[in-house]
Design a protein around this motif. Structure first.
Motif, PDB file in Angstrom:
ATOM      1  N   TYR A 396       0.814  -1.212   0.000  1.00 21.69           N
ATOM      2  CA  TYR A 396       0.000   0.000   0.000  1.00 21.69           C
ATOM      3  C   TYR A 396       0.853   1.270   0.000  1.00 21.69           C
ATOM      4  CZ  TYR A 396      -3.873  -3.125   1.168  1.00 21.69           C
ATOM      5  OH  TYR A 396      -4.799  -4.123   1.145  1.00 21.69           O
ATOM      6  N   TRP A 397       1.745   1.373   0.976  1.00 17.86           N
ATOM      7  CA  TRP A 397       2.495   2.610   1.138  1.00 17.86           C
ATOM      8  C   TRP A 397       3.351   2.926  -0.073  1.00 17.86           C
ATOM      9  CZ3 TRP A 397       1.241   6.013   4.655  1.00 17.86           C
ATOM     10  CH2 TRP A 397       0.609   5.595   5.828  1.00 17.86           C
ATOM     11  N   GLU A 398       3.937   1.908  -0.676  1.00 14.56           N
ATOM     12  CA  GLU A 398       4.813   2.136  -1.818  1.00 14.56           C
ATOM     13  C   GLU A 398       4.028   2.687  -3.005  1.00 14.56           C
ATOM     14  OE1 GLU A 398       4.584  -0.479  -0.020  1.00 14.56           O
ATOM     15  OE2 GLU A 398       6.554  -1.134   0.711  1.00 14.56           O
ATOM     16  N   LEU A 399       2.862   2.087  -3.267  1.00 15.19           N
ATOM     17  CA  LEU A 399       2.051   2.518  -4.405  1.00 15.19           C
ATOM     18  C   LEU A 399       1.432   3.890  -4.168  1.00 15.19           C
ATOM     19  CD1 LEU A 399       0.303  -0.881  -5.192  1.00 15.19           C
ATOM     20  CD2 LEU A 399       1.988   0.269  -6.623  1.00 15.19           C
ATOM     21  N   LEU A 400       0.841   4.080  -2.990  1.00 12.69           N
ATOM     22  CA  LEU A 400       0.214   5.369  -2.701  1.00 12.69           C
ATOM     23  C   LEU A 400       1.260   6.473  -2.580  1.00 12.69           C
ATOM     24  CD1 LEU A 400      -2.504   4.223  -0.137  1.00 12.69           C
ATOM     25  CD2 LEU A 400      -2.777   4.736  -2.561  1.00 12.69           C
ATOM     26  N   GLY A 401       2.444   6.142  -2.078  1.00  9.84           N
ATOM     27  CA  GLY A 401       3.514   7.134  -2.026  1.00  9.84           C
ATOM     28  C   GLY A 401       3.970   7.549  -3.416  1.00  9.84           C
ATOM     29  N   PHE A 402       4.038   6.584  -4.338  1.00  6.43           N
ATOM     30  CA  PHE A 402       4.403   6.903  -5.719  1.00  6.43           C
ATOM     31  C   PHE A 402       3.346   7.794  -6.366  1.00  6.43           C
ATOM     32  CE2 PHE A 402       4.293   5.733 -10.290  1.00  6.43           C
ATOM     33  CZ  PHE A 402       5.537   6.211 -10.641  1.00  6.43           C
ATOM     34  N   ALA A 403       2.066   7.484  -6.129  1.00  6.52           N
ATOM     35  CA  ALA A 403       0.994   8.317  -6.677  1.00  6.52           C
ATOM     36  C   ALA A 403       1.052   9.722  -6.086  1.00  6.52           C
ATOM     37  CB  ALA A 403      -0.361   7.675  -6.394  1.00  6.52           C
ATOM     38  N   SER A 404       1.298   9.821  -4.776  1.00  9.91           N
ATOM     39  CA  SER A 404       1.402  11.136  -4.140  1.00  9.91           C
ATOM     40  C   SER A 404       2.574  11.923  -4.712  1.00  9.91           C
ATOM     41  CB  SER A 404       1.572  10.971  -2.627  1.00  9.91           C
ATOM     42  OG  SER A 404       0.482  10.259  -2.069  1.00  9.91           O
TER      43      SER A 404
END
Length: 430
Positions: A396-404
């Motif tokens: 979760y964090w890796e994907l949402l961090g990339f989107a952010s």
């Protein structure tokens, strides 16, 4: 009295004393810290609390970043490599970067087309954003870019964007010639001419005429879809917002109340409701068998939504101008269209820059709402195909961090440009 007592004795120094450095508390880092971080006891306490918060965040974030795994086939493999250590599973980015950027249906061998369109976007907007740096002749390519970008991204015959360009040009010329040189009417006339001509192209066999492989709209996805929606909707909402703001201040009651009702209704409805209307409800008002592209429907709804807000921002800029500016335009013998184009709107738009940029940034972030109507944009790709796969379920964090990160870079760039533009246009004498 003697001469010694009658005249004062003057002394002139023949050599200067050597210069001394200022005290340590009045120079360098110590001075900056004393003035900005420890100017008094409350500020010093807040500084220590902030430093502890930064330390706590970095102590947990840095090991997660530095120990990150970038080469693994699944989340289980990442955990085996980490073996209980703290670290992020960034391998999902290297494995699914193409889906995050282009969606999972856009053909792999055609990635070069939206990439070229993205690069050409900067060439097209350069003479508009930096009008004092680039030659005005580049505006010709700016006008042609939307049709070139459509052909690159969607493919098909080149005659489709050519006919649309011809229709836009004919409509704009007709309205600009016969409707009192009105920019807004010319723009709307161009849109109408383009849509009519584009509809006619569907009835003309153009297959095989300089055609590239066609990609349907349902195959668009990833961050590319967010960029398409954000760029197109912001570009369209600004002229529509200007027209609505002028219409709301019109002396003609019919025009005024149409604009008032439209603005107040759109501003009173959530964007997600308009997206559901574009996805589901709008089809019930179309003739049976009509194929109305979903991306076009979404662009129409988002543009309507943003136009209502930009109209209010520009109306605030118009209201901020002193009455003397309108009287000065009348004293020069200018008609309504000329006074708005040459005197009123340039000043009102300069005042409205912060508000317009605020709407643009919010609109670009709101493009992620299309994921709720089954459009696989960047967030839709993360919530759907990627996290639904067994290989990456739990990342979760890796994907949402990339989107952010992608959205932050884009929105921060827009914000910095607006501040630069405000400084360039700050010609007031104060």
């Amino acid at each position: 009295m003697s001469d010694t007592h009658q005249h004062s004795i003057r002394f002139v120094r023949e050599s200067m004393l050597p210069e001394q450095e200022p005290p340590a508390t009045e120079r360098g880092v110590i001075k900056w810290m004393r003035e900005n971080m420890f100017s008094n006891i409350p500020n010093g306490i807040l500084t220590l609390i902030a430093l502890y918060a930064v330390y706590a965040i970095l102590s947990g974030l840095l090991p997660w970043l530095l120990n990150g795994i970038w080469d693994a086939p699944s989340i289980r493999a990442c955990r085996e490599i980490l073996d209980g250590q703290t670290g992020g599973c960034f391998a999902v980015l290297t494995e699914r970067w193409n889906q995050l950027l282009f969606g999972f249906k856009y053909p792999n061998h055609l990635y070069w087309r939206p990439t070229v369109a993205f690069v050409l976007l900067f060439v097209a907007i350069a003479p508009v954003l930096f009008y004092n740096t680039f030659p005005r002749q580049m505006l010709i390519f700016t006008a042609l870019y939307p049709f070139v970008a459509y052909w690159l991204i969607w493919g098909g015959s080149i005659l489709v964007p050519i006919f649309a360009l011809v229709g836009f040009g004919v409509g704009y010329i007709v309205y600009s010639k016969y409707v009192a040189q009105s920019f807004a009417m010319g723009f709307f006339g161009g849109i109408a001419g383009a849509l009519v001509t584009w509809w006619l192209t569907g009835m003309i066999p153009v297959e095989g005429v300089l055609a590239m492989e066609a990609v349907p709209s349902r195959d668009m996805g990833g961050f590319m879809l967010n960029l398409i929606l954000g760029t197109v909707c912001v570009s369209l909402s600004i002229p529509f917002g200007i027209a609505l703001a002028l219409g709301r201040q019109s002396d003609m009651p019919f025009i005024k109340w149409i604009c008032v009702v439209f603005i107040e209704f759109i501003r009173g409805v959530p964007l997600i409701t308009l997206l559901f209307v574009a996805s589901v409800v709008l089809a019930y008002f179309l003739p049976p068998g009509t194929n109305f592209d979903l991306i076009l429907r979404v662009i129409i709804m988002i543009t309507m939504f943003a136009s209502a807000y930009i109209a209010e921002v520009i109306r605030g800029g118009l209201a901020a101008l002193p009455k003397g500016q309108y009287e000065a335009a009348d004293s020069l013998g200018l008609d309504y269209a000329q006074s708005m184009r040459l005197i009123i709107l340039p000043q009102a738009l300069k005042i409205s820059i912060p508000g317009i940029v605020n709407v643009a940034v919010g609109l670009f972030k709101d493009t992620t709402l299309v994921s709720v109507i089954s459009m696989f944009d960047l967030v839709g790709m993360i919530r759907g195909p990627i996290l639904a796969s067994t290989e990456w379920n739990g990342v979760y964090w890796e994907l949402l961090g990339f989107a952010s990160f992608l959205f932050f870079i884009t929105c921060y760039g827009i914000s910095q440009y607006s501040q630069w533009l405000e400084r360039q246009l700050n010609t007031d004498h104060r």
